[in-house]
Design an enzyme around this catalytic site. Structure first.
Site, PDB file in Angstrom:
ATOM      1  N   GLY A  45      -5.440 -12.683   1.591  1.00 54.57           N
ATOM      2  CA  GLY A  45      -4.737 -12.940   2.847  1.00 54.57           C
ATOM      3  C   GLY A  45      -3.257 -12.709   2.667  1.00 54.57           C
ATOM      4  O   GLY A  45      -2.729 -12.859   1.559  1.00 54.57           O
ATOM      5  N   GLN A  50       5.567 -12.725   4.217  1.00 54.47           N
ATOM      6  CA  GLN A  50       5.465 -12.453   2.785  1.00 54.47           C
ATOM      7  C   GLN A  50       5.903 -11.048   2.413  1.00 54.47           C
ATOM      8  O   GLN A  50       6.028 -10.729   1.229  1.00 54.47           O
ATOM      9  CB  GLN A  50       4.025 -12.695   2.306  1.00 54.47           C
ATOM     10  CG  GLN A  50       3.664 -14.172   2.348  1.00 54.47           C
ATOM     11  CD  GLN A  50       2.263 -14.388   1.845  1.00 54.47           C
ATOM     12  OE1 GLN A  50       1.310 -14.247   2.584  1.00 54.47           O
ATOM     13  NE2 GLN A  50       2.122 -14.710   0.566  1.00 54.47           N
ATOM     14  N   CYS A 104      -1.292 -18.359  -3.771  1.00 53.34           N
ATOM     15  CA  CYS A 104      -0.548 -17.646  -2.737  1.00 53.34           C
ATOM     16  C   CYS A 104       0.170 -16.492  -3.419  1.00 53.34           C
ATOM     17  O   CYS A 104       0.721 -16.673  -4.509  1.00 53.34           O
ATOM     18  CB  CYS A 104       0.454 -18.603  -2.095  1.00 53.34           C
ATOM     19  SG  CYS A 104       1.509 -17.830  -0.853  1.00 53.34           S
ATOM     20  N   LEU A 105       0.150 -15.324  -2.791  1.00 49.89           N
ATOM     21  CA  LEU A 105       0.770 -14.151  -3.424  1.00 49.89           C
ATOM     22  C   LEU A 105       2.269 -14.345  -3.643  1.00 49.89           C
ATOM     23  O   LEU A 105       2.858 -13.675  -4.478  1.00 49.89           O
ATOM     24  CB  LEU A 105       0.511 -12.896  -2.583  1.00 49.89           C
ATOM     25  CG  LEU A 105      -0.950 -12.427  -2.537  1.00 49.89           C
ATOM     26  CD1 LEU A 105      -1.085 -11.190  -1.662  1.00 49.89           C
ATOM     27  CD2 LEU A 105      -1.496 -12.168  -3.925  1.00 49.89           C
ATOM     28  N   HIS A 146      -4.135 -21.456   5.805  1.00 47.91           N
ATOM     29  CA  HIS A 146      -3.040 -21.125   4.884  1.00 47.91           C
ATOM     30  C   HIS A 146      -2.095 -20.087   5.503  1.00 47.91           C
ATOM     31  O   HIS A 146      -0.875 -20.258   5.485  1.00 47.91           O
ATOM     32  CB  HIS A 146      -3.647 -20.599   3.570  1.00 47.91           C
ATOM     33  CG  HIS A 146      -2.658 -20.147   2.546  1.00 47.91           C
ATOM     34  ND1 HIS A 146      -2.469 -20.792   1.346  1.00 47.91           N
ATOM     35  CD2 HIS A 146      -1.788 -19.097   2.541  1.00 47.91           C
ATOM     36  CE1 HIS A 146      -1.515 -20.159   0.650  1.00 47.91           C
ATOM     37  NE2 HIS A 146      -1.093 -19.123   1.355  1.00 47.91           N
ATOM     38  N   GLU A 147      -2.678 -19.038   6.085  1.00 51.38           N
ATOM     39  CA  GLU A 147      -1.841 -17.958   6.636  1.00 51.38           C
ATOM     40  C   GLU A 147      -1.109 -18.412   7.903  1.00 51.38           C
ATOM     41  O   GLU A 147       0.042 -18.043   8.126  1.00 51.38           O
ATOM     42  CB  GLU A 147      -2.687 -16.711   6.924  1.00 51.38           C
ATOM     43  CG  GLU A 147      -3.399 -16.108   5.718  1.00 51.38           C
ATOM     44  CD  GLU A 147      -2.509 -15.873   4.508  1.00 51.38           C
ATOM     45  OE1 GLU A 147      -1.288 -15.690   4.674  1.00 51.38           O
ATOM     46  OE2 GLU A 147      -3.036 -15.894   3.386  1.00 51.38           O
ATOM     47  N   HIS A 150       1.970 -20.173   7.028  1.00 52.81           N
ATOM     48  CA  HIS A 150       3.065 -19.251   6.692  1.00 52.81           C
ATOM     49  C   HIS A 150       3.885 -18.905   7.940  1.00 52.81           C
ATOM     50  O   HIS A 150       5.112 -18.842   7.896  1.00 52.81           O
ATOM     51  CB  HIS A 150       2.517 -17.940   6.113  1.00 52.81           C
ATOM     52  CG  HIS A 150       2.352 -17.938   4.628  1.00 52.81           C
ATOM     53  ND1 HIS A 150       3.395 -18.144   3.756  1.00 52.81           N
ATOM     54  CD2 HIS A 150       1.261 -17.736   3.851  1.00 52.81           C
ATOM     55  CE1 HIS A 150       2.947 -18.066   2.510  1.00 52.81           C
ATOM     56  NE2 HIS A 150       1.650 -17.827   2.538  1.00 52.81           N
TER      57      HIS A 150
HETATM   58 CO    CO Z   1       0.275 -17.625   1.012  1.00 51.60          CO
END
Ligand code: CO
Length: 183
Positions: A45, A50, A104-105, A146-147, A150
């Site tokens: 995701g 990001q 998380c990336l 989660h997204e 963000h």
């Molecule tokens: Co994330």
């Protein structure tokens, strides 16, 4: 368009993303770039913030093998992946929750247990501006929550236990320092 992953400490990750009103080729290009960066980083995701953008859009691609419960059964057999979520909102959720390890990336090498709703229904738009609804369980529901966080400037470390946060403090400070150096 060539955008790069933004790490923890980049100011945009703490900002609230803006509603999308133009459903044009630029938006499609942005979504393609988001998938490119996500796949390159081997994520499931990615939210626009990001890669340093402020539009309310995230993308998710959960492989079928990860979309299973403890018994190995598919959680969301009727959901098509990958999917693009534009102007998403959670419209309902289960009472029950799930605990699971999240990453998380924007936090390479850092994971922690986060409690999320087990099931959510979300309303969103596709690239044409058409309204869509998704009912998601398990990992997919976790990813959507989660997204969506963000897009509101909320990060998964905001949702972990205070003890775990203390344990991660060293790693987080190191990452912050690294990020500030590259800003
Ligand atoms: Co994330």
């Amino acid at each position: 368009m060539k955008l790069t992953l933004k790490m923890y400490g980049t100011p945009v990750l703490r900002q609230k993303a803006m509603e999308i009103t133009k459903f044009d080729s630029k938006l499609k290009e942005l979504s393609e770039e988001m998938f490119r960066v996500m796949y390159e980083a081997k994520g499931i995701g990615l939210a626009a913030e990001q890669i340093g953008r402020k539009e309310r859009i995230f993308v998710i691609d959960i492989p079928p093998l990860s979309d299973t419960n403890q018994n190995g059964e598919r959680e969301n057999p009727n959901v098509q992946m990958p999917e693009i979520f534009i102007n998403p909102k959670i419209i309902s959720h289960s009472e029950s929750t799930q605990k699971g390890i999240e990453g998380c990336l924007s936090f390479p090498g850092i994971t922690a247990e986060v409690e999320r709703f087990y099931e959510v229904s979300a309303e969103y738009m596709d690239l044409n501006g058409s309204k869509k609804i998704i009912n998601a369980k398990g990992l997919l529901a976790r990813a959507i929550q989660h997204e969506l966080d963000h897009l509101n400037g909320v990060l998964f470390i905001d949702k972990i236990s205070p003890i775990k946060k203390i344990l991660l403090d060293g790693k987080l400070k190191k990452l912050l320092k690294e990020t500030k150096k590259n800003l």
